[in-house]
Design an enzyme around this catalytic site. Structure first.
Site, short mmCIF file in Angstrom:
data_model
loop_
_atom_site.label_atom_id
_atom_site.label_comp_id
_atom_site.label_asym_id
_atom_site.label_seq_id
_atom_site.Cartn_x
_atom_site.Cartn_y
_atom_site.Cartn_z
N ARG A 34 -22.14 45.71 -32.16
CA ARG A 34 -21.38 45.27 -31.10
C ARG A 34 -20.86 46.54 -30.22
O ARG A 34 -20.32 46.29 -29.16
CB ARG A 34 -19.94 45.04 -31.85
CG ARG A 34 -19.73 43.62 -32.41
CD ARG A 34 -18.53 43.32 -32.94
NE ARG A 34 -18.05 41.94 -33.13
CZ ARG A 34 -17.12 41.26 -33.83
NH1 ARG A 34 -16.08 42.19 -34.16
NH2 ARG A 34 -17.26 40.16 -33.97
N LYS A 199 -10.78 32.94 -46.40
CA LYS A 199 -9.83 31.91 -46.26
C LYS A 199 -9.98 30.68 -45.54
O LYS A 199 -10.46 30.75 -44.41
CB LYS A 199 -8.63 32.74 -45.78
CG LYS A 199 -8.26 33.91 -46.79
CD LYS A 199 -6.66 34.32 -46.01
CE LYS A 199 -6.78 35.62 -46.50
NZ LYS A 199 -5.89 36.38 -45.75
N GLY A 344 -19.15 39.84 -37.15
CA GLY A 344 -19.12 41.14 -37.80
C GLY A 344 -19.84 41.07 -38.94
O GLY A 344 -20.62 41.83 -39.35
N GLY A 366 -15.50 33.89 -34.91
CA GLY A 366 -14.43 33.08 -34.75
C GLY A 366 -14.64 32.49 -33.35
O GLY A 366 -14.46 31.37 -32.98
#
Ligand code: 3PG
Length: 383
Positions: A34, A199, A344, A366
């Site tokens: 990144r 999650k 990531g 995301g």
């Protein structure tokens, strides 16, 4: 959408929003992808005489302890190695120290400000896109360049907020992402998405919008556990128990497309065991997919024309639970379809296992899933 190339940059204070949300282990950055992905934009700005003020978040900040773990100083040290120009660091995210450092910048120099989410400790000002904070940060610059592709699904003060108060455009990384992701936006079928994460609540909306668009949704991690919990005992494994009914409903609609592990690797009171999905005991914890599942996922991947992976199917950092993540990545890297990995964790695991050969590596997790689902870069999601 204006790009960095549409501005006269010389002598201008340019606020650059980057996504330096890197994974850190034992005090070291696992993958600096990144950071290196952002170098062309930083170099373009400094080569054209801008005074560059870089802002980024790192991790989530809910306590003083989180602040200690998530300082951007580690990224500053990396930038010092990678950039030819002078780079300074501001440990303040507001106030006179920050302002003086901004004023001291000369053309072609770079300032990295400390983690924008330090402002979350007092009323989640960054994550809730506080108006005063957005205006204040905007007041530090003349131009705003958003290049934080991995953040495009978030409506924070340091990306969406600032852009309301300054002339703005996007950087070279966002341009590159848009091009690299084109084949995934209109994917050739079969289109397979491999999605994992702790999650289900973080990904539920995305799963709902992606399921109708793909041929196969291969699941891993806590997300898979929640789906498995619909009709299996998952022992003491991580799952979003309040979403089991949602998962059940999704399974009834997309029975053919949502693919779940058929066997898993569990920690059985300190012993690693391979278990069929119907044989898990109450105290056992799932940490990886099992060999039959690996085989099944590999076959689906090799028969796909377009593949996107986000997350890691197992907890590969734990000794003995590496195989699922490693084999899935290897299968994708060898697949003949158009292959993209993003986010990531996916980037760090590919770096960890030294697996290369993907058609495109996206810095977004995301954000990329959101882009694939909605075909536009729209920040819809507050933290
Ligand atoms: C990411 O890693 O996906 C982005 O940096 C966004 O981070 P977040 O999920 O903590 O908002």
């Amino acid at each position: 959408m204006k790009t960095i190339k549409d501005f006269d940059l010389k002598g201008k204070k340019v606020i650059l929003r980057s996504d330096f949300n890197v994974s850190i282990k034992d005090g070291k950055i696992i993958s600096n992808e990144r950071i290196t992905a952002e170098l062309p934009t930083i170099n373009y700005l400094t080569d054209n005489g801008a005074k560059v003020i870089i802002m980024s978040h790192l991790g989530k900040i809910k306590s003083e302890e989180d602040k200690k773990k998530n300082s951007l100083y580690i990224v500053y040290e990396e930038l010092l190695k990678l950039l030819k120009t002078k780079v300074i660091f501001s440990s303040a995210t507001n106030g006179s120290i920050l302002e003086e450092k901004v004023s001291s910048l000369k053309n072609g120099e770079v300032l990295l400000m400390e983690n924008t989410r330090y402002e979350d400790l007092d009323g989640q000002k960054e994550s809730k896109c506080d108006e005063d904070l957005s205006k204040y940060w905007a007041s530090l610059g003349d131009i705003f360049i958003n290049d934080a592709f991995g953040m495009t699904h978030r409506r924070h003060a340091s990306n969406y907020g600032i852009s309301k108060y300054l002339e703005n455009g996007v950087g070279l990384l966002i341009e590159k992402e848009v091009n690299g992701l084109k084949p995934i936006l209109n994917p050739e079928a079969p289109f397979t998405i491999v999605m994992s994460g702790a999650k289900l609540e973080d990904k539920l909306a995305l799963i709902k919008s992606l399921a109708p668009k793909c041929s196969n949704l291969l699941l891993g991690g806590g997300i898979a556990n929640t789906f498995l919990a619909v009709d299996h005992n998952i022992g003491a494994s991580l799952a979003s128990t309040d979403l089991i009914n949602e998962a059940k409903e999704m399974l009834s609609i997309y029975k053919e497309r949502i693919i779940l592990p058929i066997d898993v690797k569990v920690d059985a009171n300190g012993k690693l065991e391979i278990k069929n999905i119907d044989d898990i005991n109450n105290t056992e914890v799932i940490y990886d997919i099992g060999p039959k599942t690996i085989q099944k996922y590999k076959e689906i991947i090799s028969n796909s024309k377009t593949i996107f992976l986000n997350g890691t199917v197992g907890k590969y950092e734990l000794a003995g639970f590496e195989e699922g993540t490693k084999e899935t990545l290897a299968a994708i890297s060898k697949a003949s379809g158009y292959t993209v990995i993003g986010g990531g964790d996916a980037l760090s695991s590919a770096e960890y296992f030294k697996i290369t050969g993907f058609n495109f590596i996206s810095t977004g997790g995301g954000a990329t899933l959101n882009y694939i689902a909605n075909k536009k870069m729209e920040c819809f999601d507050e933290e």
